[in-house]
Write a protein that holds these residues in place. Structure first.
Motif, short mmCIF file in Angstrom:
data_model
loop_
_atom_site.label_atom_id
_atom_site.label_comp_id
_atom_site.label_asym_id
_atom_site.label_seq_id
_atom_site.Cartn_x
_atom_site.Cartn_y
_atom_site.Cartn_z
N TRP A 84 -7.32 5.02 -7.56
CA TRP A 84 -6.34 5.60 -6.62
C TRP A 84 -6.22 4.72 -5.37
O TRP A 84 -5.12 4.40 -4.94
CB TRP A 84 -6.77 6.99 -6.19
CG TRP A 84 -6.75 8.05 -7.24
CD1 TRP A 84 -6.14 8.01 -8.46
CD2 TRP A 84 -7.39 9.33 -7.16
NE1 TRP A 84 -6.35 9.18 -9.14
CE2 TRP A 84 -7.12 10.01 -8.37
CE3 TRP A 84 -8.18 9.96 -6.20
CZ2 TRP A 84 -7.59 11.29 -8.62
CZ3 TRP A 84 -8.65 11.25 -6.46
CH2 TRP A 84 -8.35 11.90 -7.66
N GLU A 85 -7.37 4.35 -4.79
CA GLU A 85 -7.34 3.59 -3.55
C GLU A 85 -6.79 2.19 -3.74
O GLU A 85 -6.23 1.62 -2.80
CB GLU A 85 -8.74 3.52 -2.93
CG GLU A 85 -9.19 4.82 -2.31
CD GLU A 85 -10.44 4.68 -1.45
OE1 GLU A 85 -10.96 3.56 -1.31
OE2 GLU A 85 -10.89 5.71 -0.91
N GLN A 86 -6.93 1.62 -4.91
CA GLN A 86 -6.43 0.27 -5.16
C GLN A 86 -5.04 0.27 -5.78
O GLN A 86 -4.49 -0.78 -6.09
CB GLN A 86 -7.43 -0.49 -6.03
CG GLN A 86 -8.74 -0.72 -5.29
CD GLN A 86 -9.84 -1.31 -6.14
OE1 GLN A 86 -9.60 -1.73 -7.28
NE2 GLN A 86 -11.04 -1.34 -5.60
N LEU A 120 -11.43 7.33 -8.19
CA LEU A 120 -11.13 7.17 -6.76
C LEU A 120 -10.77 5.72 -6.46
O LEU A 120 -9.81 5.46 -5.73
CB LEU A 120 -12.31 7.62 -5.91
CG LEU A 120 -12.14 7.40 -4.40
CD1 LEU A 120 -10.98 8.23 -3.85
CD2 LEU A 120 -13.43 7.73 -3.67
N ARG A 121 -11.52 4.78 -7.02
CA ARG A 121 -11.22 3.36 -6.80
C ARG A 121 -9.83 3.01 -7.33
O ARG A 121 -9.08 2.28 -6.69
CB ARG A 121 -12.28 2.49 -7.46
CG ARG A 121 -13.59 2.50 -6.72
CD ARG A 121 -14.59 1.52 -7.32
NE ARG A 121 -15.83 1.62 -6.58
CZ ARG A 121 -17.02 1.79 -7.12
NH1 ARG A 121 -17.15 1.86 -8.44
NH2 ARG A 121 -18.10 1.89 -6.37
N LEU A 131 -5.84 8.48 1.29
CA LEU A 131 -7.19 8.63 0.75
C LEU A 131 -8.21 7.81 1.52
O LEU A 131 -9.29 8.30 1.85
CB LEU A 131 -7.21 8.26 -0.74
CG LEU A 131 -6.51 9.26 -1.65
CD1 LEU A 131 -6.30 8.66 -3.03
CD2 LEU A 131 -7.29 10.55 -1.74
N LYS A 132 -7.88 6.57 1.82
CA LYS A 132 -8.80 5.73 2.59
C LYS A 132 -9.01 6.28 3.99
O LYS A 132 -10.12 6.28 4.51
CB LYS A 132 -8.28 4.29 2.66
CG LYS A 132 -8.39 3.55 1.35
CD LYS A 132 -7.88 2.13 1.49
CE LYS A 132 -7.87 1.42 0.16
NZ LYS A 132 -7.34 0.06 0.28
N GLN A 157 -2.48 5.84 -1.09
CA GLN A 157 -3.63 4.96 -0.91
C GLN A 157 -4.11 5.03 0.54
O GLN A 157 -5.31 5.15 0.80
CB GLN A 157 -3.27 3.50 -1.21
CG GLN A 157 -3.13 3.16 -2.65
CD GLN A 157 -2.63 1.73 -2.80
OE1 GLN A 157 -1.43 1.50 -2.72
NE2 GLN A 157 -3.53 0.80 -2.99
N GLN A 184 -17.13 5.30 -1.00
CA GLN A 184 -16.38 5.79 -2.16
C GLN A 184 -17.23 6.69 -3.05
O GLN A 184 -16.73 7.70 -3.56
CB GLN A 184 -15.84 4.62 -2.98
CG GLN A 184 -14.69 3.90 -2.31
CD GLN A 184 -14.17 2.75 -3.14
OE1 GLN A 184 -14.93 2.07 -3.83
NE2 GLN A 184 -12.87 2.51 -3.04
N HIS A 192 0.85 -1.19 0.00
CA HIS A 192 0.00 0.00 0.00
C HIS A 192 0.89 1.23 0.00
O HIS A 192 1.81 1.34 0.80
CB HIS A 192 -0.91 0.02 1.23
CG HIS A 192 -1.87 -1.13 1.26
ND1 HIS A 192 -3.01 -1.16 0.51
CD2 HIS A 192 -1.83 -2.30 1.94
CE1 HIS A 192 -3.65 -2.29 0.73
NE2 HIS A 192 -2.95 -3.00 1.59
N ARG A 200 -11.30 9.37 3.80
CA ARG A 200 -12.68 8.97 3.48
C ARG A 200 -13.35 8.34 4.68
O ARG A 200 -14.49 8.65 5.02
CB ARG A 200 -12.66 8.00 2.29
CG ARG A 200 -14.04 7.58 1.84
CD ARG A 200 -14.00 6.81 0.55
NE ARG A 200 -13.21 5.60 0.57
CZ ARG A 200 -13.58 4.45 1.12
NH1 ARG A 200 -14.75 4.35 1.72
NH2 ARG A 200 -12.79 3.39 1.07
#
Length: 104
Positions: free
Chosen positions: A75-77, A72-73, A47-48, A44, A58, A40, A51
Motif C-alpha cells: 500500500w505504502e509503495q 502495508l508495504r 497511510l505514511k 500512500q 511498518q 505518490h 503511521r
C-alpha cells in the motif's frame, strides 16, 4: 501541450501564491511532463502520515491494523491500493490518534 514557458508560468504563479520560493518545483514539473519521477497517491501519503504520527514502524502499524506487513508495504509503495476500510481506519486514526491505544 504544456511547454517550458507554461511550466515557468505555473512555477511563478505557485511561488507568488505561496509568497516564497518553492525549490524543486520546476524540476518536479519537468519530470512530470516527461513522465518521469515518483508519483505518490493520496492513499500512500495518508497511510505514511498516520503511521508516522503514531510513531510506529511498518511492522507495528501493520500489527495494530491487523494487516500483514507485506500488504502495508505494498500500500505504502503504491503497488496495490488499500481497501476502503483501511483508508477509513487511517482517516479515523489521523483525527483521533489516541484511539490507537484502545485498538492495541
Amino acid at each position: 501541450m504544456i511547454n517550458k514557458k507554461d511550466i515557468f508560468d505555473m512555477v511563478t504563479a505557485a511561488e507568488n501564491d505561496a509568497d516564497q520560493a518553492l525549490p524543486g518545483l520546476t524540476q518536479s514539473l519537468n519530470e512530470a511532463l516527461a513522465g518521469e519521477g515518483v508519483v505518490h497517491t493520496p492513499e500512500q501519503i495518508l497511510l505514511k502520515k498516520v503511521r508516522r504520527k503514531l510513531g510506529m514502524n511498518q511492522i507495528d502499524f501493520a500489527e495494530l491494523i491487523n494487516t500483514p506487513v507485506g500488504t502495508l508495504r505494498d500500500w505504502e509503495q503504491g503497488r496495490i491500493p488499500p481497501s476502503g476500510a483501511a483508508i477509513t481506519l487511517a482517516e479515523i486514526l489521523l483525527m483521533h490518534p489516541d484511539l490507537a491505544k484502545e485498538i492495541a
